[in-house]
Design an enzyme around this catalytic site. Sequence first.
Site, PDB file in Angstrom:
ATOM      1  N   HIS A  22      14.557 -63.417   4.485  1.00 57.63           N
ATOM      2  CA  HIS A  22      13.513 -63.718   5.471  1.00 57.63           C
ATOM      3  C   HIS A  22      13.556 -65.193   5.850  1.00 57.63           C
ATOM      4  O   HIS A  22      13.838 -66.062   5.023  1.00 57.63           O
ATOM      5  CB  HIS A  22      12.123 -63.286   4.991  1.00 57.63           C
ATOM      6  CG  HIS A  22      11.634 -63.911   3.731  1.00 57.63           C
ATOM      7  ND1 HIS A  22      11.044 -65.164   3.701  1.00 57.63           N
ATOM      8  CD2 HIS A  22      11.608 -63.465   2.452  1.00 57.63           C
ATOM      9  CE1 HIS A  22      10.677 -65.444   2.460  1.00 57.63           C
ATOM     10  NE2 HIS A  22      11.013 -64.431   1.677  1.00 57.63           N
ATOM     11  N   ASP A  37      10.943 -66.837   7.246  1.00 57.80           N
ATOM     12  CA  ASP A  37       9.636 -67.512   7.226  1.00 57.80           C
ATOM     13  C   ASP A  37       9.331 -68.089   5.844  1.00 57.80           C
ATOM     14  O   ASP A  37       9.957 -67.733   4.842  1.00 57.80           O
ATOM     15  CB  ASP A  37       8.515 -66.550   7.655  1.00 57.80           C
ATOM     16  CG  ASP A  37       8.335 -65.364   6.713  1.00 57.80           C
ATOM     17  OD1 ASP A  37       9.355 -64.804   6.254  1.00 57.80           O
ATOM     18  OD2 ASP A  37       7.178 -65.004   6.416  1.00 57.80           O
ATOM     19  N   ASP A  44      12.171 -69.969  -1.911  1.00 53.59           N
ATOM     20  CA  ASP A  44      11.760 -68.706  -1.266  1.00 53.59           C
ATOM     21  C   ASP A  44      11.732 -68.890   0.243  1.00 53.59           C
ATOM     22  O   ASP A  44      10.693 -69.195   0.796  1.00 53.59           O
ATOM     23  CB  ASP A  44      10.380 -68.305  -1.814  1.00 53.59           C
ATOM     24  CG  ASP A  44       9.974 -66.922  -1.384  1.00 53.59           C
ATOM     25  OD1 ASP A  44      10.775 -66.222  -0.753  1.00 53.59           O
ATOM     26  OD2 ASP A  44       8.820 -66.553  -1.661  1.00 53.59           O
ATOM     27  N   GLU A  90       7.950 -62.141   6.371  1.00 49.30           N
ATOM     28  CA  GLU A  90       7.897 -61.416   5.096  1.00 49.30           C
ATOM     29  C   GLU A  90       6.681 -61.824   4.274  1.00 49.30           C
ATOM     30  O   GLU A  90       6.217 -61.067   3.435  1.00 49.30           O
ATOM     31  CB  GLU A  90       9.176 -61.676   4.287  1.00 49.30           C
ATOM     32  CG  GLU A  90       9.345 -60.809   3.053  1.00 49.30           C
ATOM     33  CD  GLU A  90       8.695 -61.366   1.796  1.00 49.30           C
ATOM     34  OE1 GLU A  90       8.539 -60.610   0.824  1.00 49.30           O
ATOM     35  OE2 GLU A  90       8.326 -62.561   1.776  1.00 49.30           O
ATOM     36  N   GLU A  91       6.200 -63.056   4.513  1.00 49.30           N
ATOM     37  CA  GLU A  91       5.162 -63.616   3.636  1.00 49.30           C
ATOM     38  C   GLU A  91       3.742 -63.204   4.032  1.00 49.30           C
ATOM     39  O   GLU A  91       2.779 -63.647   3.420  1.00 49.30           O
ATOM     40  CB  GLU A  91       5.257 -65.153   3.633  1.00 49.30           C
ATOM     41  CG  GLU A  91       6.588 -65.708   3.113  1.00 49.30           C
ATOM     42  CD  GLU A  91       6.740 -65.578   1.594  1.00 49.30           C
ATOM     43  OE1 GLU A  91       5.861 -64.976   0.952  1.00 49.30           O
ATOM     44  OE2 GLU A  91       7.750 -66.072   1.070  1.00 49.30           O
ATOM     45  N   GLU A 135      16.307 -62.918  -2.289  1.00 55.24           N
ATOM     46  CA  GLU A 135      15.045 -63.499  -2.760  1.00 55.24           C
ATOM     47  C   GLU A 135      15.281 -64.281  -4.053  1.00 55.24           C
ATOM     48  O   GLU A 135      16.244 -64.027  -4.767  1.00 55.24           O
ATOM     49  CB  GLU A 135      14.034 -62.372  -3.045  1.00 55.24           C
ATOM     50  CG  GLU A 135      13.509 -61.658  -1.812  1.00 55.24           C
ATOM     51  CD  GLU A 135      12.362 -62.396  -1.131  1.00 55.24           C
ATOM     52  OE1 GLU A 135      12.051 -63.543  -1.535  1.00 55.24           O
ATOM     53  OE2 GLU A 135      11.793 -61.827  -0.186  1.00 55.24           O
ATOM     54  N   HIS A 154       6.360 -70.723  -3.424  1.00 55.41           N
ATOM     55  CA  HIS A 154       5.012 -70.917  -2.859  1.00 55.41           C
ATOM     56  C   HIS A 154       4.284 -72.110  -3.477  1.00 55.41           C
ATOM     57  O   HIS A 154       3.143 -72.390  -3.106  1.00 55.41           O
ATOM     58  CB  HIS A 154       4.125 -69.658  -2.990  1.00 55.41           C
ATOM     59  CG  HIS A 154       4.716 -68.436  -2.383  1.00 55.41           C
ATOM     60  ND1 HIS A 154       4.019 -67.249  -2.266  1.00 55.41           N
ATOM     61  CD2 HIS A 154       5.923 -68.201  -1.827  1.00 55.41           C
ATOM     62  CE1 HIS A 154       4.800 -66.334  -1.700  1.00 55.41           C
ATOM     63  NE2 HIS A 154       5.959 -66.896  -1.424  1.00 55.41           N
TER      64      HIS A 154
END
Length: 355
Positions: free
Chosen positions: A73, A75, A99, A129-130, A158, A332
């Site tokens: 992903h 994003d 990530d 995706e988030e 991932e 994150h």
Amino acid sequence: MTNPLTPAVLSDPVELTRVLVDIESVSLHEKDIADCVEQVLRGTPHLRVERLGNTVMARTELGRAQRVVLAGHLDTVPIADNLPAKIDGEIMYGCGTSDMKSGVALALQLAVALPEPRYDLTYFFYEAEEIDSAYNGLNLVSKSHPEWLAADFAVLLEPTHGVVEAGCQGTMRVLVSTTGKRAHSARSWRGVNAIHAAAGVLDRLAAYEARQVTIDGCAYREGLNAVRINGGIAGNVIPDRCEIEVNYRFAPDRTVADAEAHLRELFQGYEVTMVDAAPGALPGLTAAPAQEFLAAVGSDPVGKLGWTDVSRFAAMGIPALNFGPGDPNVAHAADERVEIPLIRQGAATLHRWLA
Ligand SMILES: [Zn+2]
């Protein structure tokens, strides 16, 4: 903007990670990065390229017997004063380093550098995706162009800290309710207290022994927990209803229906209402490309505990696993980071497997 993804940048997965991190791409703001990636892929003669929203798909069409998906992903979660990327020794810091722009870099580098992979390859660089799955690029592709996803095996890049995390656990939330009889608390004997009745539910939860299941050599550890409790009307009323929200994380040998039946049996005598559920995914490590991939990685796989887009492939009957250089423990986080040697190792592993 001029495209910062120059041939020199694309030739080095570490530099490519840094440049991708510096193209800000918080969920729903992936246009710039998708434009850059699309332009690179369209300039690569051995790939056929399609785009849906800010999701870019590129594939080889070599007529190989098997097809493998590599997906990442584009994003990130919102920036936490952690851009641009900073390199300190062997560590790269910044939003998305773990990530999962280091994983995206591995796929993008391969897409450009590997004209004749041993399997046909389909690359996905996808949006959103988030956030809520209604925006998820793979989810949107599965609805409008499911044929793009056709494959024998899929790897999601991932963060896994360089090990193979296979399959994933399912998740389910239910409300377990108790009922009583409402009364004035000054004459409480005229009522039945539904909050007190909740003790029976909590006892069952506290005594519950969660399973640990091993599938294809991967251990999955289940969990069953109360995550919220709701009851009571006013300070002088005996409550007639109490609801305990329970979250069940279940190993992928159970379907959603199995998991629901298990909870209904466990909470027999109480009202059980399904809130939501998402199936797990079996590790699927017996497929030939998966076995060859494990051999290239050279370490034992472990079970994935969280829910990931691996399940989307599993739901289509495509075995899938997670493998990426990022550290999932700092995804994150404000000090999100990736270990540079793991980026190089990951790139070498994928080349060994696919070249
Ligand atoms: Zn991710």
